[in-house]
Design an enzyme around this catalytic site. Structure first.
Site, mmCIF file in Angstrom:
data_model
loop_
_atom_site.group_PDB
_atom_site.id
_atom_site.type_symbol
_atom_site.label_atom_id
_atom_site.label_comp_id
_atom_site.label_asym_id
_atom_site.label_seq_id
_atom_site.Cartn_x
_atom_site.Cartn_y
_atom_site.Cartn_z
ATOM 1 N N ASP A 169 0.878 -1.159 0.000
ATOM 2 C CA ASP A 169 0.000 0.000 0.000
ATOM 3 C C ASP A 169 0.927 1.225 0.000
ATOM 4 O OD1 ASP A 169 -2.080 1.754 0.055
ATOM 5 O OD2 ASP A 169 -3.063 0.899 1.809
HETATM 6 C C1 BGC Z 1 -4.921 3.414 0.132
HETATM 7 C C2 BGC Z 1 -5.018 2.374 -0.976
HETATM 8 C C3 BGC Z 1 -4.873 3.063 -2.304
HETATM 9 C C4 BGC Z 1 -3.556 3.793 -2.336
HETATM 10 C C5 BGC Z 1 -3.268 4.504 -3.639
HETATM 11 C C6 BGC Z 1 -3.716 4.300 0.000
HETATM 12 O O1 BGC Z 1 -3.810 5.408 0.845
HETATM 13 O O2 BGC Z 1 -4.907 2.766 1.379
HETATM 14 O O3 BGC Z 1 -6.225 1.686 -0.893
HETATM 15 O O4 BGC Z 1 -4.973 2.146 -3.343
HETATM 16 O O5 BGC Z 1 -3.563 4.774 -1.312
HETATM 17 O O6 BGC Z 1 -4.056 5.609 -3.792
#
Ligand code: BGC
Length: 796
Positions: free
Chosen positions: A307
């Site tokens: 993530d």
């Molecule tokens: C989130 C993810 C997301 C990623 C990219 C993170 O803050 O937890 O679910 O895909 O950002 O935007």
């Protein structure tokens, strides 16, 4: 002397010829074509990569975070603080190399000399999340906001969810994206989870089945998905470092099960590891989780990405088999190079990570040079979104068959969110959509006469309040909700002039924070007053009141539901929400959604009420899942706690009868089948969700009272029409996870099969016997908590 000379001469000759050979090889190599991805074997491409190139491929290119200044040219990029969130230094390339798709969440590095292109990844679970407008370009790039995950799960219709995936994936492809950062399938462990709207259910079978269905649909377009967030990421409070303490059994049976199902049956191109620690170690740094379970046990063929900014140690992540670090920064690449040089990271491991990424790049639309149109069929997809939204709405209450409401009625529409709808949640789960149909608009479109003076008062109030709202400071900080308009001056007049009242209660939430009890789980003072006053005035005139819930997660309903005649749970239904609500309210669509998550009588009844979001209270660092497997209905049913609306519940405008429920054999031999017939015994066409729960013998370990093992959404059955259903139970469906043996075991004994239309509306129980224990699967020992978790013991 002569001999000596001869020897020297021979040795010199050998050396010379050797040198020639090396030189010739070098020359040949210099002139040999450089291996090219797609033309040469992966082995050749990887062999031709330098360590630096490998270290760039496994680390993303960084991304432009709104509000973060570009690194200064020639200076070493610095870490930045954004709203208390510390971001590591950006990769200058993220700013120098033009983005293929502005607003996408990230990219990988290209290695042009080897024919490796950069691929683009984008959020999110309810629609493609990209910038809708671009500088010096008068085209727009809006995307379809599909209904949120919780609504999709409430359809219990995997074929329909797959259809949504097909439309969704087309948008991914036509906007030039390679991998969608979705779907999200963490478990609804607690109703306050800030991202529950993105997630499907409290039950892993529902979550896994929905995930597999949408992944198949999306990937049928030749684009990838990233199922997330793996694993045990069920809250937002202190999400970047919270330590989730959970037993191996609860992990296997609840928190991994949906991922397992989805990986085995739909092979997502990628999996996103989560932010949290799991039993002391960041998930992205756990080899047992990523390599042991995900890749080796389940056979994931794609790659794992972190993530965004997840974890802390790039080398540990590489060693764990977290193939790609996102969004990536140069320090991570440097650490990887240094670790290979020092022997902390083997070239073999790095190559394995590189290979997985290359395999996915090879099948990506960017690699195959797909000419995307930037013009997906938004009108067509809006229809899919509307259809899905109507299929997932749940009729919770319908006293005296208030609904459906005939379309010539005059309706007094109350509640801010009747006019300012919430199509979906915030953060990366949000979608930049061109429009969002409100309930009031949907009613107008359907032909209802929405009371105008009241509507105008609401709209003026909302416009004014919006203009005074503080600007959203950053991605994570939502502006506070607009307080409910006080329509006291209108209520009596409307009770006279209108035929019915509809009140919408709305909620929004998103990543970065969990919901609160006051004014969120519980209704606000204004909402309570609205429901009480409108109900009194309309009931005094013999008129009915319908409440529509435009919410992303569970709220308290028990204290106010008796005041109203009908409740429609519309969830956050995407950009066509108002039209879909009108479809259901008018009876154009007969509601057939069922709850995939329990509505408790009160928060204190929740099994996780005491442990969520962790300790210490002021700033939780650790959360212990002491309820073990007793999550959602597994808890409510085992501990005999009455919910407000149970798991699996949902009403219809027609009635169904289940009959001829029978098990194929009294003894289990490899499998049993369970048959049932469902008949529409009412007056209008409709669909039913038939659910099969299993009570397993609790011989050596405690087990939930019952667990969902299969479900079917029927087709649209005309009045009097029946559908014949067959459910198959295999040994693996009977098994529980025995931690002491690291194995799934089906215990010998009597199994009770309950077939019904909710977890508490069981038509019939039949049973079969298993003569001998079966070890259905032996697993690796993994994820062991540092100290054993003191878990609840269920029935025993
Ligand atoms: C989130 C993810 C997301 C990623 C990219 C993170 O803050 O937890 O679910 O895909 O950002 O935007």
């Amino acid at each position: 002397m002569k001999i000596k000379f001869k020897l020297i001469a021979v040795a010199a000759l050998i050396m010379l010829s050797g040198a020639f050979k090396v030189n010739a090889q070098r020359k040949a190599k210099a002139h040999a074509p450089v291996p090219q991805l797609g033309k040469s074997t992966l082995k050749q491409v990887i062999a031709a990569m330098t360590l630096q190139e490998k270290s760039k491929l496994v680390v993303g290119m960084g991304f432009k975070m709104p509000g973060v200044p570009a690194p200064v040219k020639g200076e070493k990029p610095k870490a930045v603080d954004i709203g208390g969130f510390k971001l590591p230094p950006s990769d200058p390339e993220a700013y120098e190399i033009p983005e293929k798709v502005p607003g996408a969440a990230g990219r990988t590095h290209a290695i042009a000399r080897l024919g490796i292109p950069s691929i683009t990844v984008s959020d999110g679970p309810a629609g493609v999340r990209i910038e809708p407008k671009r500088p010096n370009d008068n085209k727009t790039y809006y995307a379809t906001a599909f209904p949120v995950g919780t609504l999709l799960a409430s359809t219990w219709d995997t074929a329909m969810v797959r259809k949504v995936g097909v439309a969704f994936g087309n948008e991914v492809r036509e906007y030039g994206i390679d991998i969608l950062l979705a779907p999200a399938l963490n478990i609804h462990r607690n109703p306050l989870g800030g991202r529950n709207f993105e997630y499907y259910s409290e039950d892993p079978l529902v979550a896994g089945s929905m995930t597999a269905a949408i992944v198949k649909g999306i990937q049928s377009n030749g684009v990838g998905t990233s199922i997330k967030h793996y694993a045990a990421n069920n809250q937002e409070t202190n999400r970047n470092s919270i330590n989730t303490i959970v037993s191996e059994r609860a992990m296997r049976e609840i928190y991994l099960r949906g991922f397992e199902l989805a990986v085995k049956t739909s092979q997502p191109w990628t999996v996103m590891s989560s932010y949290n620690k799991l039993n002391g170690t960041f998930t992205s740094q756990r080899r047992d989780l990523l390599t042991g379970i995900l890749k080796n046990e389940w056979g994931l063929r794609g790659f794992v990405m972190t993530d965004w900014f997840g974890g802390q140690d790039a080398v540990a992540q590489m060693n764990a088999g977290n193939d790609l670090l996102m969004p990536g920064n140069p320090d991570q690449s440097d650490a990887i190079v240094a670790a290979v040089k020092s022997g902390q990271l083997s070239m073999q491991q790095l190559d394995a990570n590189v290979e997985r990424i290359l395999k996915v790049i090879l099948i990506s639309p960017t690699f195959t040079k797909y000419k995307y149109s930037d013009k997906p069929d938004l009108a067509g997809h809006a229809k899919v979104s509307r259809m899905a939204a109507a299929q997932g709405m749940i009729l919770l209450k319908n006293d005296g068959s208030v609904l459906p409401l005939s379309v010539n009625k005059r309706v007094a529409v109350f509640g801010n969110t009747s006019y300012a709808p919430i199509a979906g949640g915030t953060g990366s789960g949000d979608v930049n959509k061109a429009y969002s149909v409100s309930l009031a608009e949907g009613f107008n479109n359907m032909g209802y006469k929405v009371q105008e003076a009241l509507a105008k008062a609401y709209k003026d109030y909302i416009a004014d309040a919006k203009s005074k709202q503080p600007k959203q400071q950053n991605f994570f900080m939502l502006p506070p909700p607009i307080p409910e308009f006080d329509p006291t001056d209108f209520i009596l007049k409307e009770a006279d002039g209108a035929d019915e009242a509809v009140i919408t209660v709305g909620r929004n939430a998103g990543e970065g924070r969990d919901r609160k009890l006051e004014n969120d789980y519980y209704l606000t003072f204004g909402e309570k007053a609205l429901i009480a006053n409108v109900s009194k005035a309309f009931h005094d005139k013999g008129k009915k009141v319908v409440v529509v819930l435009n919410i992303g997660g569970v709220i308290e309903v028990a204290s106010w539901r008796d005041q109203v005649d009908a409740i429609l749970l519309a969830w956050q239904p995407g950009l066509e929400g108002g039209n879909a609500i009108a479809d259901v309210v008018s009876g154009k669509v007969n509601p057939s959604g069922h709850l995939a998550t329990t509505f408790a009588m009160d928060y204190k009844d929740e099994p996780t009420a005491k442990t969520f979001p962790g300790t210490p209270e002021a700033k939780p660092e650790q959360v212990t899942y002491d309820e073990g497997v007793y999550v959602g209905y597994r808890y409510f049913d085992t501990y005999k706690v009455k919910p407000a609306y149970e798991f699996g519940y949902g009403l219809s405008y027609t009635k169904f009868k289940l009959s001829d429920i029978a098990v194929s054999a009294p003894d289990f031999k490899g499998k049993v089948t369970v048959k049932a017939t469902v008949t529409n015994t009412g007056d209008v066409a409709g669909k039913e969700v038939v659910q099969l729960y299993l009570s397993a013998p609790a011989k050596n370990i405690d087990k939930p009272e019952q667990e969902l093992k299969a479900f079917v959404k029927t087709g649209l059955l005309a009045p009097g029409q029946s559908q014949f259903l067959v459910f198959t139970l295999r040994a693996s469906d009977l098994a529980s996870f025995y931690t002491s043996k690291s194995a799934w075991i089906a215990d010998a004994g009597e199994y009770k099969v309950k077939v019904g239309t909710s977890s508490r509306n069981i038509e019939k129980t039949v049973s079969f016997t298993l003569a001998k224990d079966i070890v259905t699967e032996k697993t690796n020992t993994a994820l062991t908590p540092v100290t054993p978790v003191e878990e609840w013991k269920g029935k025993q």
